[in-house]
Design a protein around this motif. Structure first.
Motif, PDB file in Angstrom:
ATOM      1  N   ASP A 179       0.890  -6.281  -4.014  1.00 15.34           N
ATOM      2  CA  ASP A 179      -0.349  -7.324  -4.013  1.00 15.34           C
ATOM      3  C   ASP A 179      -1.093  -7.140  -2.765  1.00 15.34           C
ATOM      4  OD1 ASP A 179       1.435  -7.335  -1.851  1.00 15.34           O
ATOM      5  OD2 ASP A 179       1.740  -9.396  -1.782  1.00 15.34           O
ATOM      6  N   ARG A 180      -1.563  -6.012  -2.219  1.00 15.02           N
ATOM      7  CA  ARG A 180      -2.160  -5.650  -1.308  1.00 15.02           C
ATOM      8  C   ARG A 180      -3.575  -5.035  -1.719  1.00 15.02           C
ATOM      9  NH1 ARG A 180      -0.986  -6.115   4.300  1.00 15.02           N
ATOM     10  NH2 ARG A 180       1.315  -6.888   4.406  1.00 15.02           N
ATOM     11  N   ASP A 181      -4.719  -5.028  -1.092  1.00 13.02           N
ATOM     12  CA  ASP A 181      -5.970  -4.369  -1.749  1.00 13.02           C
ATOM     13  C   ASP A 181      -6.027  -2.739  -1.280  1.00 13.02           C
ATOM     14  OD1 ASP A 181      -8.303  -5.542   0.749  1.00 13.02           O
ATOM     15  OD2 ASP A 181      -6.386  -4.585   0.750  1.00 13.02           O
ATOM     16  N   SER A 182      -6.983  -2.355  -1.630  1.00 13.60           N
ATOM     17  CA  SER A 182      -6.778  -0.776  -1.429  1.00 13.60           C
ATOM     18  C   SER A 182      -6.877  -0.415  -0.106  1.00 13.60           C
ATOM     19  CB  SER A 182      -8.009  -0.038  -2.164  1.00 13.60           C
ATOM     20  OG  SER A 182      -9.242  -0.446  -1.585  1.00 13.60           O
ATOM     21  N   THR A 183      -7.318  -1.382   0.832  1.00 16.34           N
ATOM     22  CA  THR A 183      -7.213  -1.116   2.225  1.00 16.34           C
ATOM     23  C   THR A 183      -6.270  -1.310   3.069  1.00 16.34           C
ATOM     24  OG1 THR A 183      -8.426  -2.869   2.972  1.00 16.34           O
ATOM     25  CG2 THR A 183      -9.960  -1.349   2.416  1.00 16.34           C
ATOM     26  N   GLY A 184      -5.070  -2.005   2.383  1.00 18.90           N
ATOM     27  CA  GLY A 184      -4.104  -2.496   2.924  1.00 18.90           C
ATOM     28  C   GLY A 184      -4.436  -3.623   4.044  1.00 18.90           C
ATOM     29  N   SER A 185      -5.210  -4.267   4.020  1.00 20.46           N
ATOM     30  CA  SER A 185      -5.529  -5.139   5.026  1.00 20.46           C
ATOM     31  C   SER A 185      -5.186  -6.656   4.628  1.00 20.46           C
ATOM     32  CB  SER A 185      -6.867  -5.321   5.242  1.00 20.46           C
ATOM     33  OG  SER A 185      -7.757  -5.633   4.165  1.00 20.46           O
ATOM     34  N   GLY A 186      -4.862  -6.884   3.254  1.00 20.99           N
ATOM     35  CA  GLY A 186      -4.208  -8.206   3.195  1.00 20.99           C
ATOM     36  C   GLY A 186      -4.261  -8.359   1.632  1.00 20.99           C
TER      37      GLY A 186
END
Length: 120
Positions: A110-117
């Motif tokens: 469920d996170r975006d490609s940057t892993g920030s949220g």
């Protein structure tokens, strides 16, 4: 049997066990099919193997300065190997080298490609 003989036998057992665990780790790196399995093989048995070899050295040397050095080596091994495995696993996941169908739980889905949220 004297105390020295018993200690020498313990040192031999620890060295053989540590060597075998390190060998198993090396075989696992070659034989396992995916990154996550290889990461497991590179950390779990390898760290235990190194700790057993350090324990054999500690029993053999029995010097204060040598024991302090061995404790530092063991501590660094226990802290750096799991952190390196975490970073390798995270990089493999982000680059798509993980077979997602083999994961039981995918907490990063469920996170975006940057892993920030969470992805919006």
């Amino acid at each position: 049997m004297t105390g020295e003989v018993v200690l020498d036998v313990l040192v031999g057992i620890f060295l053989v066990a540590g060597g075998l665990l390190s060998l198993v780790a090396g075989i696992g790196l070659v034989r396992f099919p995916d990154v996550l399995s290889r990461m497991h093989a590179a950390t779990k048995p390898q760290v235990l193997g190194v700790l057993l070899i350090l324990l054999a050295l500690a029993v053999s040397l029995r010097n204060g300065a040598d024991l302090a050095t061995l404790v530092l080596i063991g501590g660094f091994q226990l802290t750096t190997a799991p952190l390196a495995a975490q970073m390798i696993g995270r990089a493999a996941y982000r680059t798509g080298r993980v077979h997602r169908e083999s994961l039981n739980v995918d907490e990063l889905a469920d996170r975006d490609s940057t892993g920030s949220g969470p992805a919006d």
